[in-house]
Design a protein around this motif. Structure first.
Motif, short mmCIF file in Angstrom:
data_model
loop_
_atom_site.label_atom_id
_atom_site.label_comp_id
_atom_site.label_asym_id
_atom_site.label_seq_id
_atom_site.Cartn_x
_atom_site.Cartn_y
_atom_site.Cartn_z
N ASP A 105 0.15 2.48 2.13
CA ASP A 105 0.08 3.71 1.36
C ASP A 105 -0.74 3.52 0.09
OD1 ASP A 105 1.64 5.01 3.23
OD2 ASP A 105 3.53 4.59 2.18
N ALA A 106 -0.59 2.34 -0.53
CA ALA A 106 -1.34 2.07 -1.77
C ALA A 106 -2.83 1.98 -1.51
CB ALA A 106 -0.83 0.78 -2.41
N LEU A 107 -3.21 1.56 -0.30
CA LEU A 107 -4.63 1.39 0.03
C LEU A 107 -5.27 2.66 0.57
CD1 LEU A 107 -4.35 -2.11 1.73
CD2 LEU A 107 -5.46 -1.62 -0.45
N GLU A 108 -4.46 3.71 0.69
CA GLU A 108 -4.98 4.96 1.27
C GLU A 108 -6.14 5.52 0.45
OE1 GLU A 108 -3.23 9.30 2.80
OE2 GLU A 108 -1.93 7.84 1.81
N SER A 109 -6.05 5.38 -0.86
CA SER A 109 -7.11 5.93 -1.74
C SER A 109 -8.15 4.89 -2.12
CB SER A 109 -6.46 6.52 -3.00
OG SER A 109 -5.73 5.50 -3.69
N GLU A 110 -8.03 3.68 -1.59
CA GLU A 110 -9.00 2.61 -1.91
C GLU A 110 -10.27 2.81 -1.08
OE1 GLU A 110 -10.96 0.02 -3.56
OE2 GLU A 110 -8.86 -0.01 -4.25
N ILE A 111 -11.43 3.02 -1.76
CA ILE A 111 -12.69 3.29 -1.05
C ILE A 111 -13.52 2.04 -0.85
CG2 ILE A 111 -12.78 5.68 -1.85
CD1 ILE A 111 -14.71 4.82 -4.01
N ASN A 112 -13.20 1.00 -1.58
CA ASN A 112 -13.95 -0.25 -1.43
C ASN A 112 -13.42 -1.01 -0.22
OD1 ASN A 112 -15.30 -2.66 -1.61
ND2 ASN A 112 -14.61 -3.15 -3.71
N PRO A 113 -14.23 -1.14 0.85
CA PRO A 113 -13.74 -1.80 2.07
C PRO A 113 -13.34 -3.26 1.85
CG PRO A 113 -16.11 -1.41 2.18
CD PRO A 113 -15.63 -0.68 0.97
N GLU A 114 -13.90 -3.88 0.83
CA GLU A 114 -13.56 -5.28 0.54
C GLU A 114 -12.14 -5.43 -0.02
OE1 GLU A 114 -15.39 -7.87 1.36
OE2 GLU A 114 -16.88 -6.50 2.24
N GLU A 115 -11.61 -4.35 -0.53
CA GLU A 115 -10.27 -4.39 -1.11
C GLU A 115 -9.19 -3.84 -0.19
OE1 GLU A 115 -9.56 -5.93 -3.75
OE2 GLU A 115 -11.55 -6.23 -4.60
N ARG A 116 -9.61 -3.42 0.99
CA ARG A 116 -8.62 -2.85 1.94
C ARG A 116 -8.04 -3.97 2.79
NH1 ARG A 116 -8.51 2.57 2.31
NH2 ARG A 116 -7.73 2.54 4.46
N TRP A 117 -7.10 -4.68 2.23
CA TRP A 117 -6.48 -5.81 2.91
C TRP A 117 -5.03 -5.97 2.49
CZ3 TRP A 117 -4.61 -9.18 -0.67
CH2 TRP A 117 -5.25 -9.24 -1.90
N VAL A 118 -4.27 -6.56 3.39
CA VAL A 118 -2.88 -6.97 3.12
C VAL A 118 -2.77 -8.42 3.53
CG1 VAL A 118 -0.43 -6.62 3.67
CG2 VAL A 118 -1.98 -4.65 3.56
N ARG A 119 -2.24 -9.23 2.63
CA ARG A 119 -2.13 -10.65 2.91
C ARG A 119 -0.67 -11.11 2.85
NH1 ARG A 119 -5.39 -15.12 2.74
NH2 ARG A 119 -7.14 -13.89 1.96
N ILE A 120 -0.28 -11.91 3.84
CA ILE A 120 1.05 -12.56 3.84
C ILE A 120 0.81 -14.05 3.68
CG2 ILE A 120 3.20 -12.93 5.09
CD1 ILE A 120 2.67 -10.39 6.65
N SER A 121 1.30 -14.61 2.60
CA SER A 121 1.13 -16.04 2.34
C SER A 121 2.48 -16.69 2.07
CB SER A 121 0.19 -16.25 1.15
OG SER A 121 0.65 -15.55 0.01
N PHE A 122 2.49 -18.00 2.03
CA PHE A 122 3.76 -18.73 2.00
C PHE A 122 3.68 -19.88 1.00
CE2 PHE A 122 2.77 -17.03 6.12
CZ PHE A 122 3.90 -16.30 6.46
N ARG A 123 4.85 -20.21 0.47
CA ARG A 123 4.97 -21.35 -0.44
C ARG A 123 6.39 -21.89 -0.34
NH1 ARG A 123 6.39 -21.62 -5.89
NH2 ARG A 123 6.46 -19.32 -5.98
N GLN A 124 6.54 -23.20 -0.50
CA GLN A 124 7.86 -23.84 -0.46
C GLN A 124 8.09 -24.62 -1.73
OE1 GLN A 124 7.25 -25.51 3.83
NE2 GLN A 124 9.44 -25.69 3.38
N ALA A 125 9.36 -24.58 -2.22
CA ALA A 125 9.73 -25.36 -3.39
C ALA A 125 11.24 -25.44 -3.47
CB ALA A 125 9.17 -24.73 -4.67
N ASN A 126 11.76 -26.68 -3.60
CA ASN A 126 13.21 -26.89 -3.80
C ASN A 126 14.06 -26.18 -2.74
OD1 ASN A 126 12.66 -28.38 -6.16
ND2 ASN A 126 12.61 -26.50 -7.38
N GLU A 127 13.70 -26.39 -1.46
CA GLU A 127 14.43 -25.84 -0.33
C GLU A 127 14.49 -24.31 -0.34
OE1 GLU A 127 18.25 -27.69 -0.11
OE2 GLU A 127 17.43 -29.62 0.50
#
Length: 453
Positions: free
Chosen positions: A358-380
């Motif tokens: 929904d937040a990207l609906e009004s984004e016209i720059n194709p380079e910014e139309r992305w969703v990223r899922i990333s991961f990190r681990q620390a102290n279990e």
């Protein structure tokens, strides 16, 4: 009798039963002692010994009954009749022993002092163990104390003990004192048990409210999950239609080949494989939808690999994003397991991905139309970051992100419950859902303990 009085009566009887275990044991032990001691009496020794046999037997039966009642946690009417009978028989046995001993000892001597000391001790002790019910306390007092007045009167008027008369007012005053003590003690007991009943009723009401709240929360979580599916329905339809179109096109090509009499095995196998791949894709989408929509929040948590949760979640939303020209970027998923409700973690991820879309609906720059899922681990702890290239969230909106029913979407496009429910779900998993205000792009972070299994 109203229900409140019945509850109070049952509590009083349970208290009598609980208190009488120690007194029954003590009476049995004292009965053995008096059986051999007999207060030094010889003339009425047999009566005293027989009385102690009765006391010992009744005390053991009373002790066994008390343990049985304490085990089942309820005093039936029959059990209570037995309890009354045992108490009265106990009092009768001690009364025979004390009164025949007093008569033979003519109310004097060291043995009489021992008898009266025990008598006073038993009468006083009964205030603690029997003052819960007048039907037990008053007869016990009367059977022990009042016959002593008769012994004194008989000895006095027979001329055998002229100095015994002052004992009469002493016994009467002691009896009246015990009655006064009983009244006060019984009043305090009932007051305490009434407080106990009020507390139990409050706890029951609180438990009912808590159960109702849990039930409503579960329904709300499920409703929110279905609402998320409803909001994504167009994308899901597109996601299913694409492979169906591929299957349909492949079948049409095969039919044309067959109608022309061309049986090119290589072409048919290629089209068949293409159809099978599309079928597998639809199957995976439907499996993901079924998994996501089922109401299984009450099931116990299970140890689940993060990879399975991510794959199940993205299986039916990747095409939705692709149809809107939004790239879904998934960083390498760590080989980590978490103890969780997988469907609830999926729900949190879907809510975040849908909000990003929904937040990207009004984004016209194709380079910014992305969703990223990333991961990190620390102290279990495993951190799952969901970010997007949309416009930054303002400080005013940030302060209200997790408030129920707060939404920046147009009317009809959101319930305002997604982030609030997601935050609650993560807290229930011993983790958290936070907004990363320091990140360059809009970023939400799921924090959840990794499994130690």
């Amino acid at each position: 009798m109203n229900p409140r009085d019945l509850e109070l009566r049952n509590l009083l009887r349970k208290e009598v039963t609980y208190k009488c275990t120690q007194s029954s044991t003590a009476f049995a032990v004292w009965a053995i002692f008096i059986f051999f001691y007999c207060f030094g009496c010889t003339k009425y020794e047999l009566i005293i010994k027989l009385s102690m046999i009765v006391v010992f037997t009744v005390s053991i039966l009373r002790l066994m009954l008390a343990k049985k009642i304490n085990k089942i946690g309820h005093v039936s009417a029959q059990h209570w009749r037995y309890m009354i009978f045992y108490v009265w028989m106990n009092a009768l046995g001690w009364s025979l022993a004390f009164n025949f001993a007093s008569y033979e000892l003519k109310l004097s001597g060291i043995h009489f002092i021992a008898a009266t000391t025990m008598l006073a001790g038993f009468v006083a002790a009964s205030l603690v163990s029997l003052a819960y019910d007048a039907l037990l306390f008053l007869p016990f007092q009367g059977i022990l104390l009042l016959p002593q007045l008769g012994v004194i009167a008989v000895l006095y008027y027979s001329g055998k003990q002229v100095d015994a008369l002052p004992l009469i007012p002493i016994y009467i005053m002691y009896f009246l004192y015990q009655l006064r003590q009983f009244k006060d003690y019984n009043s305090h007991i009932k007051q305490r048990l009434n407080y106990q009943l009020d507390l139990e009723h409050s706890n029951q009401e609180l438990q009912r409210s808590q159960d109702a709240l849990i039930s409503q929360t579960t329904k709300l979580v499920h409703t929110s999950r279905l609402a998320a599916l409803g909001e994504m329905s167009a994308g899901i339809a597109h996601e299913v239609n694409n492979p169906l179109a591929i299957i349909s096109g492949s079948i049409q090509q095969i039919e044309k080949l067959v109608s022309r009499g061309k049986f090119d095995p290589e072409t048919i196998l290629r089209l068949s494989a293409k159809s099978q791949t599309s079928i597998d894709r639809v199957t995976k989408i439907i499996k993901g939808l079924r998994h996501f929509s089922q109401q299984s929040d009450s099931l116990p948590k299970v140890v689940t690999p993060i990879q399975d949760i991510i794959h199940d979640t993205t299986s039916f939303c990747s095409e939705m994003l692709r149809a809107r020209y939004i790239k879904l970027l998934i960083d390498p998923i760590p080989d980590v397991e978490i103890e969780c409700h997988p469907i609830q973690i999926s729900q949190v991820l879907i809510n975040l991905i849908k909000n990003a879309e929904d937040a990207l609906e009004s984004e016209i720059n194709p380079e910014e139309r992305w969703v990223r899922i990333s991961f990190r681990q620390a102290n279990e702890v495993i951190f799952i970051q969901v970010s997007n290239g949309g416009a930054a969230i303002t400080k005013e909106v940030e302060s209200k992100l997790f408030q129920p029913f707060f939404t920046t979407k147009a009317i009809g496009k959101g319930t305002g419950l997604g982030l609030s429910i997601s935050h609650g779900l993560m807290r229930e998993h011993g983790g958290d859902l936070v907004f990363d205000s320091l990140a360059d792009k809009t970023t939400f972070i799921l924090q959840i303990p990794s499994s130690t299994h």
